[in-house]
Design a protein around this motif. Structure first.
Motif, short mmCIF file in Angstrom:
data_model
loop_
_atom_site.label_atom_id
_atom_site.label_comp_id
_atom_site.label_asym_id
_atom_site.label_seq_id
_atom_site.Cartn_x
_atom_site.Cartn_y
_atom_site.Cartn_z
N GLY A 1 -8.28 11.51 -1.55
CA GLY A 1 -9.12 10.83 -0.58
C GLY A 1 -9.61 9.46 -1.03
N GLN A 2 -9.28 9.07 -2.25
CA GLN A 2 -9.75 7.79 -2.77
C GLN A 2 -8.59 6.80 -2.83
N SER A 3 -8.91 5.53 -3.04
CA SER A 3 -7.85 4.58 -3.30
C SER A 3 -8.24 3.68 -4.46
N THR A 4 -7.25 3.11 -5.11
CA THR A 4 -7.48 2.18 -6.21
C THR A 4 -6.65 0.93 -5.94
N PHE B 1 -1.77 -4.55 -5.01
CA PHE B 1 -1.30 -3.17 -4.89
C PHE B 1 -2.45 -2.19 -4.64
N THR B 2 -2.31 -1.40 -3.59
CA THR B 2 -3.30 -0.35 -3.32
C THR B 2 -2.60 1.00 -3.36
N LEU B 3 -3.15 1.90 -4.12
CA LEU B 3 -2.65 3.28 -4.14
C LEU B 3 -3.69 4.15 -3.44
N TYR B 4 -3.24 4.84 -2.39
CA TYR B 4 -4.15 5.69 -1.63
C TYR B 4 -3.68 7.14 -1.80
N LYS C 1 0.86 -1.18 0.00
CA LYS C 1 0.00 0.00 0.00
C LYS C 1 0.89 1.23 0.00
N LEU C 2 0.75 2.03 -1.04
CA LEU C 2 1.51 3.28 -1.12
C LEU C 2 0.56 4.45 -0.94
N ASP C 3 1.00 5.43 -0.14
CA ASP C 3 0.21 6.63 0.07
C ASP C 3 0.81 7.77 -0.74
N VAL C 4 -0.04 8.46 -1.48
CA VAL C 4 0.43 9.65 -2.19
C VAL C 4 0.26 10.86 -1.28
N ILE C 5 1.35 11.58 -1.05
CA ILE C 5 1.32 12.73 -0.15
C ILE C 5 1.98 13.92 -0.84
N GLU C 6 1.24 15.03 -0.91
CA GLU C 6 1.82 16.27 -1.45
C GLU C 6 2.28 17.09 -0.27
N LYS C 7 3.55 17.50 -0.24
CA LYS C 7 3.99 18.29 0.89
C LYS C 7 5.19 19.17 0.60
N VAL C 8 5.26 20.25 1.37
CA VAL C 8 6.38 21.18 1.21
C VAL C 8 7.55 20.68 2.04
N MET C 9 8.72 20.57 1.39
CA MET C 9 9.93 20.15 2.10
C MET C 9 11.08 20.99 1.57
N ASN C 10 12.16 20.97 2.32
CA ASN C 10 13.35 21.66 1.85
C ASN C 10 13.98 20.89 0.69
N ILE C 11 14.30 21.63 -0.36
CA ILE C 11 15.03 21.01 -1.47
C ILE C 11 16.53 21.31 -1.30
#
Lengths: 202, 264, 349
Positions: C146-149, C112-115, C72-82
């Motif tokens: 908010g969905q998963s496949t 495989f689950t993508l969340y 199970k992989l989680d997709v996360i959008e986030k601000v980080m230092n580059i």
């Protein structure tokens, strides 16, 4: 919650007074005669769609009149030169492979084309494609067709020339209208589709 | 059919009075709609030989539908309450941030005038019908959204859009009219929430975006392949991909809607 | 890549060679390695895949028959230092760039689950290069916030594969960090080494210059011109330097699983002061020996093994050297232990 409790006897009342014994073939009854369906259709059933459609025989129907038999459904438009005749042939093949059992299945083609595919045209198409009486062809207004396409996950778009781009999907609904199986593509392998239908006929 | 529905409606109505109303009271002052002139619109994804779509002038809500406005709809239409809605028409996230069926909630006071989110396409469509309106088509929405922004630091609209797409969702959704106004007089077409459209499922995709720009003869009726209006327009790609991943009963935290109406 | 597949893996591991014989002849015509009828595919039992963030790699697999592997992989959008001064909005598989490392075995059935996290703004999907099927899974995994496949695939071909988001516009999703790697171990296992690390290169395009202060927007013009501000290992300037440096001891064999997410640059991967004893070319089964620099295409990978003979700091670079000097493509492997003057010694004049 209190509200819900109060609803049950009321729904039961509707159910009892309107009970009928219509023969269970596609769209034999009128819209009103199906009041009995209230409360019997499961939440997830496509039959919850309240919009009405018109058959090739100019009869006004709603989808819950398909209740009682499994349904094989596809969305097409009759002026289509490439995909739709093939998709229709795929449905016919499914019918053929079911043999005698096909009579216990609804075969429904719904048109995207609310501006051209009126009952007369649908009737012509039915003859052109040699579709037998197990088939029902439906016309609906923009709203009804779009809503059905959303429920069936069929994508379509009207182009400026009046034709449509669309996905090609054959759907199988159970006797209560639950969407149980879908197969995308033209000339697809319908072994699993047939298995599903046969399961529903058991 | 009609008789059955209205009978139930009347019955349910009689119960609503006993449950009482909490939060966000305000009568629906006729929401301001803006006239969008018609014209020719070239879809982002199109067939090589297709002509632009001709759009008639229409009216469009000045802002997205707010929580307060949606609450009125839910009060008047019990079948659209959170506890009663059919899962076929709205998934389990429907209005999940509301305090209860009939209250946005005291803690969400700051959201009363923010766009309603976590609403399905079916709910949005039912709301529009109830107001005597409809959802805009993709073409209408896109055309309306293309208008020049009036009061922003961005020189190009696409820069504004891309900058928004790249920021994670805010913790608290700002109110309507908090971003920018465009040349038609519409607020927040980009930069606040995504919006449902009537034919959101018109984007013919295979789920794999790369197939959309290739020859896909079997997918299409009329011709051989889909062309993209401007392959450098990343903002549009993102928007169409988003629409393409939706199902009608999805309820999502950054997805709201506004209504349209035909000009008489 | 197809030809010698399992042979080379098993040659190097005597213990596992016995296993290879047991499961039938894996030599000769490579095609049979990927023929379902020729590999063990009978699934017994379910395991949940261990997922790790770079530079860590999941432990070598110990099971010897195909499993149903839950991922199970989680997709996360986030601000980080580059970099130290610059921030960037990364789109990630699991919260870091690169995404979680997945390790499965040839013949496994991967469930495989993508969340997609509810706070995401955008729709995402996944194309795993290890998948045999439409879009590498992309068609089945278009996932709204908010969905998963959910989909299932058979790991047919052993090797090191990258995965990435393939939602339109694909280049933007990749440019924002949406890639990671999946290792498919051959049924005969991987030769054992002492240390395994996960390194993935990627190029980034920002409105501001390298290390410009503040949150930086993506720069489409620079990306189209293939003119990156950053070329990085593991998503951040200095991620593998100083405290983040990889470590080993003299005498140990280090294996690096190196991928290249791109979107644009091809990596000339080199470790200064070492020679790769083995390179599993392009992440496949063909092994080359005694390699100084190996080319890792965008959307490709490589496995390199090196025995550390002497102590010191060995520097990982993209030998397109401006990238290392000016754009961040640099990392360190610190090796401690006894000097061996017979191999290297400085001589004072």
């Amino acid at each position: 919650m209190a509200m819900k409790k109060n609803m049950i006897p009321l729904l039961l009342f509707f159910f009892l007074v309107a009970c009928d014994s219509q023969p269970k073939s596609a769209f034999t009854g009128s819209v009103e005669s199906k009041v009995s369906a209230v409360g019997t259709i499961p939440q997830e059933s496509i039959f919850n769609l309240t919009d009405t459609f018109t058959t090739q025989d100019n009869k006004e129907v709603s989808l819950n009149q398909l209740e009682g038999k499994p349904t094989v459904m596809a969305m097409i438009f009759t002026h289509c030169t490439y995909a739709c005749p093939r998709l229709t042939a795929d449905v016919q093949n499914i019918e053929k492979k079911l043999g005698k059992k096909a009579e216990d299945v609804n075969f429904v083609l719904v048109s995207f084309d609310s501006e051209r595919d009126f009952p007369t045209r649908l009737n012509e198409f039915k003859k052109e494609m040699f579709l037998d009486n197990n088939f029902t062809l439906l016309h609906g207004d923009d709203d009804a067709v779009r809503t059905l396409s959303v429920l069936l996950n069929v994508q379509f778009q009207k182009n400026s020339d009046g034709d449509f781009s669309h996905s090609n999907i054959i759907s199988v609904l159970d006797k209560k209208g639950d969407l149980v199986f879908q197969k995308e593509g033209i000339n697809a392998d319908h072994t699993a589709t047939l298995e599903q239908i046969n399961d529903l006929l058991k | 059919m009609m008789i059955r529905n209205s009978a139930i409606l009347i019955i349910l109505f009689s119960f609503t009075f006993s449950t009482g109303f909490v939060g966000g009271e305000r009568n629906y002052a006729e929401k301001k709609m803006v006239r969008i002139p018609g014209g020719n619109f070239t879809p982002f994804f199109r067939l090589p030989n297709s002509q632009p779509i001709h759009l008639k002038p229409f009216l469009m809500d000045e802002t997205a539908v707010t929580n307060q406005e949606f609450l009125e709809f839910v009060k008047a239409n019990p079948q659209w309450r959170r506890s009663r809605v059919n899962r076929l028409f709205a998934d389990s996230n429907y209005l999940k941030y509301w305090e209860s069926d009939l209250s946005v909630g005291e803690k969400n006071k700051v959201l009363y005038n923010s766009p309603v989110v976590y609403v399905s396409w079916f709910a949005a469509r039912a709301y529009a019908k109830w107001r005597g309106k409809r959802l805009p088509s993709v073409a209408e929405w896109e055309m309306a959204g293309e208008a020049r922004p009036l009061n922003t630091k961005y020189k190009k609209l696409t820069d504004l859009i891309l900058a928004w797409y790249q920021k994670p969702n805010p913790k608290v959704l700002p109110p309507v009219k908090s971003t920018y106004k465009n040349a038609y007089g519409l607020y927040d077409m980009h930069g606040l929430v995504w919006e449902w459209t009537f034919d959101f499922n018109s984007f013919i995709k295979s789920g794999d975006s790369r197939a959309n720009t290739q020859d896909e003869l079997q997918l299409f009726c009329a011709s051989s392949s889909l062309y993209v209006k401007d392959k450098d327009d990343y903002a549009s790609f993102l928007r169409y991909s988003y629409r393409g991943s939706l199902k009608g009963n999805f309820c999502i935290g950054n997805l709201g809607f506004r209504c349209a109406k035909d000009l008489k | 890549m197809k030809a010698k597949s399992l042979r080379i893996f098993s040659l190097s591991a005597i213990v596992l060679a016995a296993l290879a014989i047991q499961t039938g002849c894996k030599q000769g015509n490579g095609n049979q390695d990927y023929d379902l009828s020729k590999i063990d595919t009978v699934v017994t039992g379910t395991v949940t895949a261990e997922l790790t963030d770079a530079p860590n790699v999941p432990k070598p697999l110990t099971y010897t028959s195909p499993k149903r592997v839950m991922v199970k992989l989680d997709v996360i959008e986030k601000v980080m230092n580059i970099s130290d001064s610059s921030q960037y909005t990364f789109w990630t598989f699991g919260g870091h760039v690169p995404g979680k490392f997945i390790r499965v075995r040839q013949g496994d059935l991967v469930d495989f689950t993508l969340y997609n996290h509810p706070d995401s703004k955008l729709t995402h999907n996944i194309d795993l290069h290890a998948v045999t099927g439409p879009g590498g899974g992309a068609e089945a995994s278009s996932t709204a916030p908010g969905q998963s496949t959910h989909f299932q695939f058979r790991a047919l071909v052993p090797g090191l594969f990258i995965y990435h988001c393939a939602t339109a516009p694909v280049p933007l999703h990749i440019a924002n960090g949406m890639y990671g790697m999946i290792l498919v171990e051959p049924q005969s296992g991987m030769p054992k080494v002492d240390k395994e690390y996960y390194v993935m290169q990627g190029d980034f395009y920002t409105k501001g210059k390298f290390d410009a202060p503040g949150l930086q927007d993506f720069d489409e013009e620079k990306a189209l011109a293939e003119n990156p501000d950053y070329v990085l290992f593991n998503g951040k300037v200095r991620s593998l330097v100083g405290k983040g440096a990889l470590t080993a001891k003299v005498g140990q064999t280090v294996r690096l699983y190196v991928g290249n997410g791109g979107p644009n640059m091809v990596s000339s991967f080199h470790v200064i002061g070492e020679i790769f004893d083995k390179v599993y070319q392009e992440g496949g089964s063909e092994v080359n020996r005694g390699v100084q620099t190996t080319l890792i295409p965008s959307g490709g990978a490589s496995i390199v093994d090196m025995k550390m003979e002497v102590p010191g700091t060995f520097v990982l670079v993209d030998h397109s050297i401006f990238r290392a000097f000016n754009k961040g493509a640099i990392g360190q492997l610190k090796v401690s232990g006894k000097e061996d003057p017979s191999i290297f010694k400085p001589i004072k004049n």
